[in-house]
Design a protein around this motif. Structure first.
Motif, short mmCIF file in Angstrom:
data_model
loop_
_atom_site.label_atom_id
_atom_site.label_comp_id
_atom_site.label_asym_id
_atom_site.label_seq_id
_atom_site.Cartn_x
_atom_site.Cartn_y
_atom_site.Cartn_z
N TYR A 32 0.83 -0.84 0.15
CA TYR A 32 0.07 -0.10 0.05
C TYR A 32 0.83 1.37 -0.03
CZ TYR A 32 -3.86 -3.01 1.82
OH TYR A 32 -4.83 -3.95 2.12
N ILE A 33 0.41 2.24 -0.82
CA ILE A 33 1.19 3.73 -0.70
C ILE A 33 0.30 4.27 0.33
CG2 ILE A 33 1.90 5.65 -1.80
CD1 ILE A 33 3.30 2.96 -2.69
N ILE A 34 0.85 4.68 1.46
CA ILE A 34 0.10 5.44 2.39
C ILE A 34 0.62 6.81 2.65
CG2 ILE A 34 -0.70 5.42 5.04
CD1 ILE A 34 -1.46 3.18 3.38
N SER A 35 -0.27 7.66 2.27
CA SER A 35 0.02 9.22 2.17
C SER A 35 -0.07 10.06 3.48
CB SER A 35 -0.98 9.62 1.14
OG SER A 35 -2.15 10.13 1.54
N LYS A 36 0.66 11.02 3.45
CA LYS A 36 0.51 11.71 4.55
C LYS A 36 -0.88 12.44 4.74
CE LYS A 36 2.35 16.35 6.37
NZ LYS A 36 3.14 17.53 6.16
N ARG A 37 -1.63 12.74 3.61
CA ARG A 37 -3.07 13.01 3.49
C ARG A 37 -3.70 12.08 4.33
NH1 ARG A 37 -7.43 13.06 -0.49
NH2 ARG A 37 -8.72 14.72 0.22
N MET A 38 -3.45 10.54 4.09
CA MET A 38 -4.43 9.89 4.68
C MET A 38 -4.31 9.85 6.03
SD MET A 38 -4.71 5.62 3.83
CE MET A 38 -4.95 5.56 2.27
N ILE A 39 -3.05 9.62 6.72
CA ILE A 39 -2.90 9.88 7.97
C ILE A 39 -3.76 10.91 8.75
CG2 ILE A 39 -0.98 9.72 9.66
CD1 ILE A 39 -1.13 7.00 8.48
N GLU A 40 -3.34 12.14 8.03
CA GLU A 40 -3.92 13.51 8.61
C GLU A 40 -5.45 13.47 8.59
OE1 GLU A 40 -1.57 16.66 6.72
OE2 GLU A 40 -0.05 16.46 8.21
N ASP A 41 -5.97 13.09 7.41
CA ASP A 41 -7.31 12.99 7.30
C ASP A 41 -7.95 11.98 8.27
OD1 ASP A 41 -9.85 13.33 5.50
OD2 ASP A 41 -9.61 11.41 5.70
N GLY A 42 -7.28 10.97 8.61
CA GLY A 42 -7.78 9.70 9.36
C GLY A 42 -8.14 10.29 10.85
N ARG A 43 -7.39 11.17 11.36
CA ARG A 43 -7.46 11.80 12.52
C ARG A 43 -8.86 12.30 12.70
NH1 ARG A 43 -1.21 13.43 12.22
NH2 ARG A 43 -0.59 11.25 13.31
N HIS A 44 -9.39 13.09 11.63
CA HIS A 44 -10.62 13.82 11.53
C HIS A 44 -11.83 12.78 11.67
CE1 HIS A 44 -8.92 17.64 11.02
NE2 HIS A 44 -8.10 16.98 10.20
N HIS A 45 -11.64 11.40 11.48
CA HIS A 45 -12.61 10.38 11.35
C HIS A 45 -12.34 9.23 12.25
CE1 HIS A 45 -12.46 12.58 7.53
NE2 HIS A 45 -13.85 12.49 7.37
N LEU A 46 -11.92 9.60 13.22
CA LEU A 46 -11.57 8.35 14.53
C LEU A 46 -12.96 8.09 15.23
CD1 LEU A 46 -8.43 9.51 15.87
CD2 LEU A 46 -8.51 7.68 14.04
N VAL A 47 -13.29 6.86 15.26
CA VAL A 47 -14.55 6.61 15.83
C VAL A 47 -14.44 5.80 17.44
CG1 VAL A 47 -15.81 6.27 13.86
CG2 VAL A 47 -14.71 4.39 14.73
N LEU A 48 -13.31 5.63 17.87
CA LEU A 48 -12.86 4.89 18.99
C LEU A 48 -12.53 5.65 20.05
CD1 LEU A 48 -11.41 1.62 17.87
CD2 LEU A 48 -13.53 1.92 18.63
N ARG A 49 -12.36 7.26 19.88
CA ARG A 49 -12.01 8.23 20.93
C ARG A 49 -13.13 8.77 21.44
NH1 ARG A 49 -7.97 5.71 17.78
NH2 ARG A 49 -5.92 6.32 18.55
N ALA A 50 -14.40 8.81 20.87
CA ALA A 50 -15.53 9.78 21.44
C ALA A 50 -16.58 8.39 21.23
CB ALA A 50 -15.80 10.51 20.44
N PRO A 51 -17.85 8.86 22.23
CA PRO A 51 -19.09 8.08 22.21
C PRO A 51 -19.36 7.43 20.90
CG PRO A 51 -19.08 9.83 23.53
CD PRO A 51 -17.89 10.20 22.82
N LEU A 52 -19.72 6.27 20.87
CA LEU A 52 -20.15 5.74 19.42
C LEU A 52 -21.47 4.97 19.67
CD1 LEU A 52 -19.55 4.79 16.45
CD2 LEU A 52 -18.35 2.83 17.40
N SER A 53 -22.50 5.53 19.31
CA SER A 53 -23.64 4.86 19.77
C SER A 53 -24.32 4.40 18.45
CB SER A 53 -25.12 6.01 20.07
OG SER A 53 -26.21 5.54 20.15
#
Length: 249
Positions: A163-184
């Motif tokens: 896989y080619i993993i870009s800096k954008r993928m890492i940084e964007d992923g941080r805006h879509h995390l689901v295990l750090r906030a309530p998940l109903s």
């Protein structure tokens, strides 16, 4: 098999899909990172849905399969936009979302974005937050430096080319995390996980089970099951999970 169709998303991406009419709720399959809608699980589940007279949708995220764009330019947020666009454009009413690997993360994001549309959920080796917990957390200092200086790193895969993993993928992923906030998840959820999966650990499956707020959530561990989860037994378990969450619908 029906011919591939396309629609243009609000973001201007051309998304390839296969869609079969039937009774609802719709079953919507969300594939994994660098997978496409021609994968064994997607095609097998479509055949099952057609045999049941059940409405079904599978599609390729941008940069995947027959959709437009380059994989290396994409990120979790782009593929979330593709998923929301596909559901809104191509289905109606409640859906059973079936997410495999990265598609499991996308299923959780979809539930957050369109909670009123989710009837129930099935995940297969779900990989929520993997850009942070799988990639970034395990990058060496040399890899982190390469990410800054070159803009990407290559990550080996047991299942395909690196896989080619870009800096954008890492940084964007941080805006879509689901295990750090309530998940109903106020609906039935069935999670399937192989114990021999080298891409997503059972610890990840247990973390999701523990983290989510859900009154009807079950995790099935399959001894010896790998990340593909595509042999006849595993495919049968996916179908059984969909039947379970559908109930009498």
């Amino acid at each position: 098999m029906s011919a591939t169709e396309f629609f243009d998303s609000p973001q201007g991406r051309r998304i390839a899909y296969h869609r079969s009419e039937g009774r609802g709720p719709w079953v919507v399959f969300l594939g994994g990172l660098k997978s496409d809608m021609e994968g064994t699980k997607a095609v097998s589940l479509e055949a099952w849905a057609k045999a049941q007279g059940r409405a079904f949708l599978r599609f390729d995220y941008s940069g995947h399969g027959q959709s437009s764009g380059r994989f290396e330019a994409g990120c979790i947020g782009d593929w979330h936009q593709d998923t929301v666009a596909a559901v809104l454009a191509l289905t109606a009413g409640p859906i059973v979302v079936v997410g495999s690997s990265m598609g499991g993360w996308q299923a959780l994001l979809l539930a957050r974005a369109l909670p009123e549309r989710i009837h129930s959920m099935v995940t297969v080796a779900a990989a929520p937050d993997f850009t942070e917990d799988g990639y970034w957390a395990n990058f060496t200092e040399a890899q982190k430096q390469a990410l800054e200086e070159i803009g990407h790193v290559e990550m080996p895969s047991d299942y395909m080319e690196p896989y080619i993993i870009s800096k954008r993928m890492i940084e964007d992923g941080r805006h879509h995390l689901v295990l750090r906030a309530p998940l109903s998840l106020p609906f039935a959820v069935r999670c399937l996980q192989g114990t021999a999966d080298t891409a997503v650990s059972t610890a990840t499956a247990l973390r999701l089970l523990d983290h989510a707020t859900c009154d009807d959530m079950r995790l099935t561990l399959v001894k010896g099951g790998d990340h593909r989860f595509s042999d006849a037994t595993c495919l049968g378990l996916i179908e059984d999970a969909v039947v379970d969450v559908l109930g009498s619908a």
